[in-house]
Design a protein around this motif. Structure first.
Motif, PDB file in Angstrom:
ATOM      1  N   ARG B   7       0.849  -1.191   0.000  1.00 51.87           N
ATOM      2  CA  ARG B   7       0.000   0.000   0.000  1.00 51.87           C
ATOM      3  C   ARG B   7       0.880   1.234   0.000  1.00 51.87           C
ATOM      4  O   ARG B   7       1.385   1.655   1.033  1.00 51.87           O
ATOM      5  CB  ARG B   7      -0.931   0.002   1.209  1.00 51.87           C
ATOM      6  CG  ARG B   7      -2.239  -0.682   0.900  1.00 51.87           C
ATOM      7  CD  ARG B   7      -3.280  -0.383   1.948  1.00 51.87           C
ATOM      8  NE  ARG B   7      -2.796  -0.741   3.284  1.00 51.87           N
ATOM      9  CZ  ARG B   7      -2.831   0.085   4.313  1.00 51.87           C
ATOM     10  NH1 ARG B   7      -3.281   1.300   4.154  1.00 51.87           N
ATOM     11  NH2 ARG B   7      -2.414  -0.312   5.480  1.00 51.87           N
ATOM     12  N   ARG B   9       1.284   4.968   0.001  1.00 53.68           N
ATOM     13  CA  ARG B   9       0.424   6.110   0.296  1.00 53.68           C
ATOM     14  C   ARG B   9       1.276   7.227   0.873  1.00 53.68           C
ATOM     15  O   ARG B   9       2.412   7.018   1.298  1.00 53.68           O
ATOM     16  CB  ARG B   9      -0.662   5.719   1.279  1.00 53.68           C
ATOM     17  CG  ARG B   9      -0.070   5.039   2.475  1.00 53.68           C
ATOM     18  CD  ARG B   9      -1.055   4.718   3.523  1.00 53.68           C
ATOM     19  NE  ARG B   9      -0.297   4.460   4.719  1.00 53.68           N
ATOM     20  CZ  ARG B   9       0.113   5.414   5.541  1.00 53.68           C
ATOM     21  NH1 ARG B   9      -0.193   6.669   5.299  1.00 53.68           N
ATOM     22  NH2 ARG B   9       0.824   5.136   6.603  1.00 53.68           N
ATOM     23  N   LYS B  10       0.658   8.379   0.893  1.00 53.71           N
ATOM     24  CA  LYS B  10       1.393   9.552   1.351  1.00 53.71           C
ATOM     25  C   LYS B  10       1.147   9.724   2.844  1.00 53.71           C
ATOM     26  O   LYS B  10       0.037   9.486   3.319  1.00 53.71           O
ATOM     27  CB  LYS B  10       0.854  10.766   0.589  1.00 53.71           C
ATOM     28  CG  LYS B  10       1.794  11.956   0.575  1.00 53.71           C
ATOM     29  CD  LYS B  10       1.155  13.083  -0.244  1.00 53.71           C
ATOM     30  CE  LYS B  10       2.001  14.337  -0.216  1.00 53.71           C
ATOM     31  NZ  LYS B  10       2.244  14.858   1.132  1.00 53.71           N
ATOM     32  N   SER B  11       2.165  10.101   3.561  1.00 53.24           N
ATOM     33  CA  SER B  11       1.992  10.362   4.981  1.00 53.24           C
ATOM     34  C   SER B  11       1.027  11.520   5.170  1.00 53.24           C
ATOM     35  O   SER B  11       0.942  12.425   4.344  1.00 53.24           O
ATOM     36  CB  SER B  11       3.347  10.691   5.618  1.00 53.24           C
ATOM     37  OG  SER B  11       3.156  11.194   6.914  1.00 53.24           O
ATOM     38  N   ARG B  12       0.267  11.456   6.256  1.00 54.89           N
ATOM     39  CA  ARG B  12      -0.669  12.547   6.533  1.00 54.89           C
ATOM     40  C   ARG B  12       0.046  13.805   6.994  1.00 54.89           C
ATOM     41  O   ARG B  12      -0.556  14.869   7.075  1.00 54.89           O
ATOM     42  CB  ARG B  12      -1.659  12.107   7.621  1.00 54.89           C
ATOM     43  CG  ARG B  12      -2.719  11.186   7.078  1.00 54.89           C
ATOM     44  CD  ARG B  12      -3.382  10.416   8.184  1.00 54.89           C
ATOM     45  NE  ARG B  12      -3.982   9.207   7.623  1.00 54.89           N
ATOM     46  CZ  ARG B  12      -5.285   8.991   7.574  1.00 54.89           C
ATOM     47  NH1 ARG B  12      -6.107   9.857   8.070  1.00 54.89           N
ATOM     48  NH2 ARG B  12      -5.767   7.899   7.039  1.00 54.89           N
ATOM     49  N   TRP B  13       1.298  13.624   7.357  1.00 54.15           N
ATOM     50  CA  TRP B  13       2.044  14.806   7.804  1.00 54.15           C
ATOM     51  C   TRP B  13       2.320  15.711   6.626  1.00 54.15           C
ATOM     52  O   TRP B  13       2.790  15.265   5.594  1.00 54.15           O
ATOM     53  CB  TRP B  13       3.370  14.398   8.436  1.00 54.15           C
ATOM     54  CG  TRP B  13       3.221  13.861   9.810  1.00 54.15           C
ATOM     55  CD1 TRP B  13       3.320  12.556  10.170  1.00 54.15           C
ATOM     56  CD2 TRP B  13       2.948  14.583  10.988  1.00 54.15           C
ATOM     57  NE1 TRP B  13       3.114  12.436  11.518  1.00 54.15           N
ATOM     58  CE2 TRP B  13       2.881  13.668  12.048  1.00 54.15           C
ATOM     59  CE3 TRP B  13       2.750  15.940  11.266  1.00 54.15           C
ATOM     60  CZ2 TRP B  13       2.619  14.051  13.348  1.00 54.15           C
ATOM     61  CZ3 TRP B  13       2.493  16.316  12.576  1.00 54.15           C
ATOM     62  CH2 TRP B  13       2.432  15.378  13.594  1.00 54.15           C
ATOM     63  N   ALA B  14       2.036  16.974   6.781  1.00 56.64           N
ATOM     64  CA  ALA B  14       2.422  17.948   5.779  1.00 56.64           C
ATOM     65  C   ALA B  14       3.934  18.119   5.850  1.00 56.64           C
ATOM     66  O   ALA B  14       4.550  17.831   6.867  1.00 56.64           O
ATOM     67  CB  ALA B  14       1.727  19.282   6.041  1.00 56.64           C
ATOM     68  N   ASP B  15       4.499  18.569   4.734  1.00 58.07           N
ATOM     69  CA  ASP B  15       5.945  18.803   4.746  1.00 58.07           C
ATOM     70  C   ASP B  15       6.288  19.814   5.813  1.00 58.07           C
ATOM     71  O   ASP B  15       5.508  20.719   6.091  1.00 58.07           O
ATOM     72  CB  ASP B  15       6.408  19.318   3.373  1.00 58.07           C
ATOM     73  CG  ASP B  15       6.315  18.214   2.333  1.00 58.07           C
ATOM     74  OD1 ASP B  15       6.385  17.036   2.732  1.00 58.07           O
ATOM     75  OD2 ASP B  15       6.147  18.547   1.149  1.00 58.07           O
ATOM     76  N   ASP B  16       7.462  19.613   6.352  1.00 59.91           N
ATOM     77  CA  ASP B  16       7.890  20.530   7.412  1.00 59.91           C
ATOM     78  C   ASP B  16       8.088  21.915   6.815  1.00 59.91           C
ATOM     79  O   ASP B  16       8.962  22.129   5.984  1.00 59.91           O
ATOM     80  CB  ASP B  16       9.203  20.025   8.020  1.00 59.91           C
ATOM     81  CG  ASP B  16       9.474  20.702   9.345  1.00 59.91           C
ATOM     82  OD1 ASP B  16       8.647  21.537   9.762  1.00 59.91           O
ATOM     83  OD2 ASP B  16      10.500  20.379   9.951  1.00 59.91           O
ATOM     84  N   LYS B  19      10.192  27.405   9.677  1.00 56.20           N
ATOM     85  CA  LYS B  19       9.616  28.227  10.742  1.00 56.20           C
ATOM     86  C   LYS B  19       9.779  29.700  10.378  1.00 56.20           C
ATOM     87  O   LYS B  19      10.870  30.132  10.016  1.00 56.20           O
ATOM     88  CB  LYS B  19      10.334  27.942  12.074  1.00 56.20           C
ATOM     89  CG  LYS B  19      10.140  26.519  12.555  1.00 56.20           C
ATOM     90  CD  LYS B  19       8.869  26.389  13.348  1.00 56.20           C
ATOM     91  CE  LYS B  19       8.722  24.971  13.820  1.00 56.20           C
ATOM     92  NZ  LYS B  19       7.468  24.373  13.833  1.00 56.20           N
ATOM     93  N   PRO B 111       8.045  37.829  24.962  1.00 53.42           N
ATOM     94  CA  PRO B 111       8.046  36.966  26.148  1.00 53.42           C
ATOM     95  C   PRO B 111       9.255  37.185  27.047  1.00 53.42           C
ATOM     96  O   PRO B 111       9.231  36.793  28.211  1.00 53.42           O
ATOM     97  CB  PRO B 111       8.062  35.562  25.555  1.00 53.42           C
ATOM     98  CG  PRO B 111       7.621  35.719  24.135  1.00 53.42           C
ATOM     99  CD  PRO B 111       8.068  37.078  23.719  1.00 53.42           C
ATOM    100  N   ALA B 112      10.292  37.836  26.513  1.00 49.52           N
ATOM    101  CA  ALA B 112      11.483  38.050  27.330  1.00 49.52           C
ATOM    102  C   ALA B 112      11.347  39.285  28.217  1.00 49.52           C
ATOM    103  O   ALA B 112      12.198  39.539  29.055  1.00 49.52           O
ATOM    104  CB  ALA B 112      12.710  38.199  26.432  1.00 49.52           C
ATOM    105  N   LYS B 114      10.641  41.636  31.140  1.00 49.87           N
ATOM    106  CA  LYS B 114      10.565  41.361  32.578  1.00 49.87           C
ATOM    107  C   LYS B 114       9.519  42.276  33.192  1.00 49.87           C
ATOM    108  O   LYS B 114       9.750  43.475  33.326  1.00 49.87           O
ATOM    109  CB  LYS B 114      11.927  41.591  33.224  1.00 49.87           C
ATOM    110  CG  LYS B 114      12.952  40.562  32.781  1.00 49.87           C
ATOM    111  CD  LYS B 114      14.273  40.742  33.489  1.00 49.87           C
ATOM    112  CE  LYS B 114      15.288  39.723  33.027  1.00 49.87           C
ATOM    113  NZ  LYS B 114      15.562  39.832  31.564  1.00 49.87           N
TER     114      LYS B 114
END
Lengths: 117, 126
Positions: B7, B9-16, B19, B111-112, B114
């Motif tokens: 079988r 098939r393509k992984s359900r994970w989208a390409d990385d 970021k 977030p840094a 203070k």
């Protein structure tokens, strides 16, 4: 303040267990073939970030009773480094079109088979 | 059974996807001041300073003339019969709320950041 920041991280301080939410639907999990596919996809992709020791994908019960944790995927790594890498790498990635949310999960709850949280 | 073999098939994970955030090393962040150059954050910072100055100045906080003020709420008294919600008290509360709100917004963007010691993160509501 460092501690505060640590606590403000999604899901609290890092643990070896990662919980992926918003991943799979109950319907997909009912079908055996789909389920196997999902397990396989998870194992390959999540294994890239570290040593995966355990993979739990709760399935809905055939009698239709609600099962805790359906729709979530739990990944246990040998160390926090692995789970942290996975958290960074998987959070926001799309699985089957859904943007995945990856949060750390209590190791105690996980080892007790509590997938409610 | 057809599990596994044959079988394709393509992984359900989208390409990385790469970021979008560019992570500076920690020592660079301190050096560059990073997000502080964001004009929105600058505006928030200057408003925060202004509020802090007002709160600490000891000057009357509500200096609008008599005619320009909206009607006061019903007075509230403590059990000694002393009024709690004076004009001064309400003005102070209002500035304090705005101050907390601004700090929350700055933290969201940076977030840094203070926060001052008296800052309490808002309670999360369901």
């Amino acid at each position: 303040i460092a501690l505060q920041r640590l606590m403000l991280q999604p899901g609290g301080p890092p643990t070896k267990v990662l919980c992926l939410t918003n991943v799979v639907s109950a319907d997909e999990l009912k079908d055996d073939e789909d389920y196997e596919d999902i397990v396989e996809d998870m194992r390959t992709e999540c294994g890239k970030f570290g040593n995966l020791v355990n993979l739990v994908i709760p399935r809905p019960r055939p009698d239709g009773e609600p099962t805790p944790g359906v729709g979530k995927v739990f990944l246990e790594y040998t160390d926090v480094e692995g789970s942290s890498r996975a958290q960074q790498g998987l959070n926001g990635r799309k699985f089957g079109g859904n943007p995945v949310v990856a949060v750390f999960y209590s190791e105690n709850k996980f080892s007790e088979g509590d997938y409610e949280g | 059974d057809g599990s596994g073999t044959g079988r394709k098939r393509k992984s359900r994970w989208a390409d990385d996807e790469p970021k979008p955030v560019i992570q500076l090393p920690d020592f660079m962040k301190d050096f560059a001041g990073g997000i502080e150059f964001d004009p929105e954050v600058q505006a928030l910072n200057s408003r925060l300073l202004e509020i802090s100055r007002k709160l600490q100045s000891g000057l009357p906080l509500d200096d609008r003339p008599e005619g320009a003020r909206s009607p006061s709420p019903e007075p509230i008294y403590d059990n000694m019969g002393v009024r709690i919600n004076t004009r001064e008290y309400r003005a102070r509360e209002k500035l304090n709320r705005e101050r907390q709100e601004i700090i929350s917004q700055i933290i969201k963007k940076n977030p840094a950041f203070k926060p001052p010691a008296d800052y309490r993160p808002p309670k999360l509501q369901k």
